[in-house]
Scaffold this motif. Structure first.
Motif, PDB file in Angstrom:
ATOM      1  N   LEU A  85       0.828  -1.206   0.000  1.00  0.00           N
ATOM      2  CA  LEU A  85       0.000   0.000   0.000  1.00  0.00           C
ATOM      3  C   LEU A  85       0.865   1.260   0.000  1.00  0.00           C
ATOM      4  O   LEU A  85       0.553   2.248  -0.669  1.00  0.00           O
ATOM      5  CB  LEU A  85      -0.943   0.000   1.196  1.00  0.00           C
ATOM      6  N   LYS A  86       1.968   1.227   0.740  1.00  0.00           N
ATOM      7  CA  LYS A  86       2.863   2.390   0.768  1.00  0.00           C
ATOM      8  C   LYS A  86       3.539   2.593  -0.588  1.00  0.00           C
ATOM      9  O   LYS A  86       3.695   3.729  -1.043  1.00  0.00           O
ATOM     10  CB  LYS A  86       3.901   2.232   1.881  1.00  0.00           C
ATOM     11  N   ASP A  87       3.938   1.505  -1.222  1.00  0.00           N
ATOM     12  CA  ASP A  87       4.518   1.615  -2.565  1.00  0.00           C
ATOM     13  C   ASP A  87       3.527   2.263  -3.522  1.00  0.00           C
ATOM     14  O   ASP A  87       3.876   3.165  -4.291  1.00  0.00           O
ATOM     15  CB  ASP A  87       4.927   0.245  -3.088  1.00  0.00           C
ATOM     16  N   LEU A 106     -10.582  -8.874   7.466  1.00  0.00           N
ATOM     17  CA  LEU A 106     -10.286  -7.523   7.948  1.00  0.00           C
ATOM     18  C   LEU A 106     -10.078  -7.563   9.455  1.00  0.00           C
ATOM     19  O   LEU A 106     -10.873  -7.015  10.226  1.00  0.00           O
ATOM     20  CB  LEU A 106     -11.425  -6.564   7.577  1.00  0.00           C
ATOM     21  N   ASP A 107      -9.008  -8.216   9.889  1.00  0.00           N
ATOM     22  CA  ASP A 107      -8.769  -8.295  11.337  1.00  0.00           C
ATOM     23  C   ASP A 107      -8.229  -6.960  11.842  1.00  0.00           C
ATOM     24  O   ASP A 107      -8.035  -5.993  11.095  1.00  0.00           O
ATOM     25  CB  ASP A 107      -7.827  -9.450  11.679  1.00  0.00           C
ATOM     26  N   GLU A 108      -7.969  -6.904  13.138  1.00  0.00           N
ATOM     27  CA  GLU A 108      -7.590  -5.642  13.783  1.00  0.00           C
ATOM     28  C   GLU A 108      -6.310  -5.053  13.185  1.00  0.00           C
ATOM     29  O   GLU A 108      -6.211  -3.839  12.964  1.00  0.00           O
ATOM     30  CB  GLU A 108      -7.416  -5.886  15.288  1.00  0.00           C
ATOM     31  N   GLU A 109      -5.332  -5.900  12.912  1.00  0.00           N
ATOM     32  CA  GLU A 109      -4.064  -5.408  12.375  1.00  0.00           C
ATOM     33  C   GLU A 109      -4.225  -4.882  10.954  1.00  0.00           C
ATOM     34  O   GLU A 109      -3.662  -3.842  10.590  1.00  0.00           O
ATOM     35  CB  GLU A 109      -3.014  -6.522  12.416  1.00  0.00           C
ATOM     36  N   VAL A 110      -5.003  -5.579  10.151  1.00  0.00           N
ATOM     37  CA  VAL A 110      -5.278  -5.134   8.790  1.00  0.00           C
ATOM     38  C   VAL A 110      -6.015  -3.797   8.808  1.00  0.00           C
ATOM     39  O   VAL A 110      -5.692  -2.867   8.048  1.00  0.00           O
ATOM     40  CB  VAL A 110      -6.090  -6.194   8.025  1.00  0.00           C
ATOM     41  N   MET A 111      -7.010  -3.693   9.684  1.00  0.00           N
ATOM     42  CA  MET A 111      -7.761  -2.447   9.784  1.00  0.00           C
ATOM     43  C   MET A 111      -6.855  -1.288  10.162  1.00  0.00           C
ATOM     44  O   MET A 111      -6.995  -0.166   9.642  1.00  0.00           O
ATOM     45  CB  MET A 111      -8.885  -2.604  10.809  1.00  0.00           C
ATOM     46  N   ALA A 112      -5.917  -1.533  11.054  1.00  0.00           N
ATOM     47  CA  ALA A 112      -4.996  -0.474  11.477  1.00  0.00           C
ATOM     48  C   ALA A 112      -4.132  -0.003  10.310  1.00  0.00           C
ATOM     49  O   ALA A 112      -3.871   1.203  10.154  1.00  0.00           O
ATOM     50  CB  ALA A 112      -4.120  -0.970  12.626  1.00  0.00           C
ATOM     51  N   ILE A 113      -3.690  -0.934   9.468  1.00  0.00           N
ATOM     52  CA  ILE A 113      -2.867  -0.577   8.312  1.00  0.00           C
ATOM     53  C   ILE A 113      -3.668   0.244   7.310  1.00  0.00           C
ATOM     54  O   ILE A 113      -3.212   1.287   6.822  1.00  0.00           O
ATOM     55  CB  ILE A 113      -2.309  -1.850   7.645  1.00  0.00           C
ATOM     56  N   ILE A 114      -4.873  -0.215   6.997  1.00  0.00           N
ATOM     57  CA  ILE A 114      -5.705   0.509   6.031  1.00  0.00           C
ATOM     58  C   ILE A 114      -6.024   1.903   6.558  1.00  0.00           C
ATOM     59  O   ILE A 114      -5.993   2.896   5.817  1.00  0.00           O
ATOM     60  CB  ILE A 114      -6.991  -0.281   5.736  1.00  0.00           C
ATOM     61  N   SER A 115      -6.328   1.996   7.837  1.00  0.00           N
ATOM     62  CA  SER A 115      -6.629   3.289   8.448  1.00  0.00           C
ATOM     63  C   SER A 115      -5.422   4.225   8.369  1.00  0.00           C
ATOM     64  O   SER A 115      -5.553   5.421   8.078  1.00  0.00           O
ATOM     65  CB  SER A 115      -7.059   3.095   9.900  1.00  0.00           C
ATOM     66  N   GLU A 116      -4.235   3.678   8.623  1.00  0.00           N
ATOM     67  CA  GLU A 116      -2.998   4.461   8.545  1.00  0.00           C
ATOM     68  C   GLU A 116      -2.801   5.037   7.144  1.00  0.00           C
ATOM     69  O   GLU A 116      -2.480   6.224   6.976  1.00  0.00           O
ATOM     70  CB  GLU A 116      -1.817   3.554   8.918  1.00  0.00           C
TER      71      GLU A 116
END
Length: 274
Positions: A85-87, A106-116
Motif C-alpha cells: 500500500l505504501k509503494d 479484515l482483522d484488527e491489524e489489517v484495519m490499522a494498516i488501512i486506516s494508517e
C-alpha cells in the motif's frame, strides 16, 4: 481518473482450506482479477505497466487509482500489505487506492494498516458480498454470513473508509425480489457504492458444470438490465454505481455470450439509460 489494476501474491480463504479448497462456484481462479497485471512484478512496475496500457487514450494529467484487484488483497501478512500500500501511495501518478477483499479478512491489524494509509491518501475497500441470502451464499461457497459483511462496513466506516459492495444478479435460487432485498440491505447498512455484474458461467467452475447440465439458466441482456433498472429505484442518487455490468475472460466464458460483446453492451446501456 482511471483504475490501474494490480495484484498481490495472495489467494483466498476459499482456496487454501480455511473455508474451502475449490473457491466460489462462479470463480475460476484464472478469472479473478483477469485484467490486473501479473503478481511476479513489484507494485511500482505493475502500476507503470497498467498506466502504459491506457496511455494512448488519456491525457498526461490523468489521475489514477491503484486497484488491488485479484483474489483477497488483505489475505497476506500485515508487513506485505503495508509495504504494498505504501509503494502504491508513493507512486507519482496515484491519487487514491481501492482494495478488493472479503469482509472476513479484515482483522484488527489489517484495519490499522488501512486506516494508517487512509490518513495519507483516500482509500476505499471493495467487499465481495454478492447476495445477502446466506442460503444462496452457502450454495456457491462464500464462506461467511451476511452479518460479517454488516460488521465489516461498520468497522470500516468507523475508520472513515469508504465501502463499495459487489453484487451479482442471476445467482441460482434467487428471485428478482431476493436481489432487490440485497440492494435495500446494503443501502440500509451504509454502503458508499455498488458494483453490479450478472452471473457469468466459466469453464472449470462448479456453476459452469451445472450450466452444462441444464441446471442454471443465465440472464439475457435485456432481462439483466431490467434488474439493474429496478435496483436503481432503491439506491439514493448520491450513491454511485461503479460498475453496471462485468464480463468474464472470453477464453473460458460459457454463458451468457452477450457479455463478451462489450461494444454491444455499452451501446445498449447508452440507449436504454439515455
Amino acid at each position: 481518473m482511471y483504475k490501474a489494476s494490480i495484484s498481490l501474491a495472495t489467494t483466498c480463504p476459499n482456496r487454501d482450506g480455511t473455508c474451502g479448497y475449490e473457491g466460489c462456484a462462479f470463480c475460476s481462479g484464472e478469472g479473478s482479477g483477469e485484467f490486473a497485471t501479473k503478481q511476479d512484478q513489484d507494485i511500482l512496475s505493475q502500476i507503470d505497466n497498467a498506466i502504459e496500457k491506457v496511455s494512448s487514450k488519456i491525457d498526461d494529467n490523468t489521475g489514477f487509482i491503484a486497484y488491488f484487484q485479484s483474489f483477497t488483497t488483505t489475505y497476506v501478512s500485515p508487513m506485505v500489505l503495508r509495504l504494498a500500500l505504501k509503494d502504491a501511495m508513493n507512486h507519482p501518478r496515484i491519487e487514491s487506492i481501492a482494495i478488493a477483499t472479503r469482509p472476513d479478512c479484515l482483522d484488527e491489524e489489517v484495519m490499522a494498516i488501512i486506516s494508517e494509509i487512509n490518513k495519507q491518501i483516500p482509500v476505499s475497500v471493495e467487499l465481495g458480498l454478492q447476495t445477502i441470502s446466506d442460503e444462496v451464499a452457502a450454495d456457491f461457497g462464500r464462506g461467511y454470513k451476511t452479518s460479517v459483511y454488516d460488521e465489516a462496513v461498520r468497522l470500516l466506516h468507523g475508520e472513515g473508509i469508504e465501502v463499495v459492495t459487489h453484487v451479482i444478479f442471476g445467482l441460482p435460487g434467487e428471485t428478482v425480489d431476493d436481489m432487490m432485498a440485497t440492494i435495500k440491505h446494503c443501502v440500509e447498512v451504509g454502503t458508499d457504492g455498488f458494483k453490479f455484474t450478472c452471473l457469468y458461467l466459466l469453464e472449470g467452475t462448479r456453476y459452469g458444470q451445472r450450466w452444462k447440465q441444464g441446471d442454471i439458466v443465465p440472464l439475457e441482456m435485456e432481462e439483466y438490465f431490467d434488474i439493474v433498472e429496478k435496483a436503481l429505484e432503491f439506491i439514493p442518487f448520491e450513491i454511485p454505481i461503479l460498475r453496471v455490468t462485468g464480463d468474464g475472460p472470453k477464453k473460458i466464458l460459457l454463458a451468457p455470450m452477450w457479455t463478451a460483446n462489450k461494444r454491444q453492451v455499452v451501446n445498449y446501456i447508452n440507449r436504454r439509460f439515455a
